[in-house]
Design a protein around this motif. Sequence first.
Motif, PDB file in Angstrom:
ATOM      1  N   ILE A   1      -6.467  -1.951   3.415  1.00  0.00           N
ATOM      2  CA  ILE A   1      -5.652  -1.259   4.427  1.00  0.00           C
ATOM      3  C   ILE A   1      -6.371  -1.058   5.755  1.00  0.00           C
ATOM      4  O   ILE A   1      -5.741  -0.989   6.794  1.00  0.00           O
ATOM      5  CB  ILE A   1      -5.082   0.077   3.901  1.00  0.00           C
TER       6      ILE A   1
ATOM      7  N   PRO B   1       0.826  -1.208   0.000  1.00  0.00           N
ATOM      8  CA  PRO B   1       0.000   0.000   0.000  1.00  0.00           C
ATOM      9  C   PRO B   1       0.862   1.261   0.000  1.00  0.00           C
ATOM     10  O   PRO B   1       2.015   1.210   0.439  1.00  0.00           O
ATOM     11  CB  PRO B   1      -0.786  -0.105   1.315  1.00  0.00           C
TER      12      PRO B   1
ATOM     13  N   SER C   1      -5.448   1.125  -2.945  1.00  0.00           N
ATOM     14  CA  SER C   1      -5.796   0.472  -1.675  1.00  0.00           C
ATOM     15  C   SER C   1      -7.309   0.312  -1.571  1.00  0.00           C
ATOM     16  O   SER C   1      -8.056   0.997  -2.261  1.00  0.00           O
ATOM     17  CB  SER C   1      -5.350   1.311  -0.474  1.00  0.00           C
TER      18      SER C   1
END
Length: 296
Positions: free
Chosen positions: A271, A93, A244
């Motif tokens: 995330i 990420p 993400s």
Amino acid sequence: MVLGELGQRITASFRRLNQAPIIDDDLLDEVLKEIAAALLHADVNVRYVSELRSNVKKRVLLESDASGVNKRKLIQKAVVEELVRLVSTDRKPYKLEKGKCNIIMFVGLQGSGKTTTCTKYAHHYNRKGWKTALVCADTFRAGAFDQLKQNASKVRIPFYGDYNETDPVKIAEEGVELFKKEKYDLIIVDTSGRHKQEAALFDEMQQVAEVVAPNDIIFIMDSHIGQACFDQAKAFREVVDIGSVIITKLDGHAKGGGALSAVSATNSPIIFLGTGEHFDEFQPFDAQSFVSRLLG
Ligand code: GDP
């Protein structure tokens, strides 16, 4: 989290494995069938379920000279590793950098929890000492600006929006410029959603992304939509460069498994998870610990 039922079913299969006097191919098939049924029931994408099943089987057959006890461990280890693989990706990420101006754009359908999640995300970093601001570029949904304004005020985060401006691209550009000048570490841009994927939404998303040049685009996915998650995530991924994913509403009655397939559909890591309507009902996501928690 309703995914708990999935965890319980898988651990019940592991128990069965542990209690069986002999582990032969028939038992392995039965246990894998049970695990696959549990995953499908939780709405995990069919393709990944059958991949998981055949990968575990291949591994166990390959190492089939392992003794009884080892075979039990081997099967469980392979299942756990396949589950981790299902919810992770090699792609890392975007890592926010303090002292730099990080611009993060949120996209997703209307009702997915985008505005709430922007605030949760802002609150998360604000509490860690980041100078954070919110920009409301959602001019489509009536009341979106008021909602963001209220949310932002509750968590004491500066915000930018305009009741009279109908062009979301202009608002996004102005808001980001303003906070950039004021040296904010983190500028979060909330964009419009629509009830479904449609050309107008995708055009707007592309235009906003062009003017704000975000460091990351976060896709917000409502876990309640089950199997439809995969196609929705894929459709968004084809239009903008999603980096993400945040999955919302994992506290409700959603089975949640569908949303886990968003990792593969977007080739982007999850995330955070949204687990409630409150701004602190928000958890960072880590594939390994997620699977460990799932299986208790
Ligand atoms: P948007 O249209 O995508 O901006 O969605 P909103 O942020 O307005 O959220 C839609 C509804 O979902 C609101 O009632 C939120 O309170 C609710 N919501 C958002 N995230 C969560 C979550 O993680 N759990 C629960 N239970 N509700 C959520």
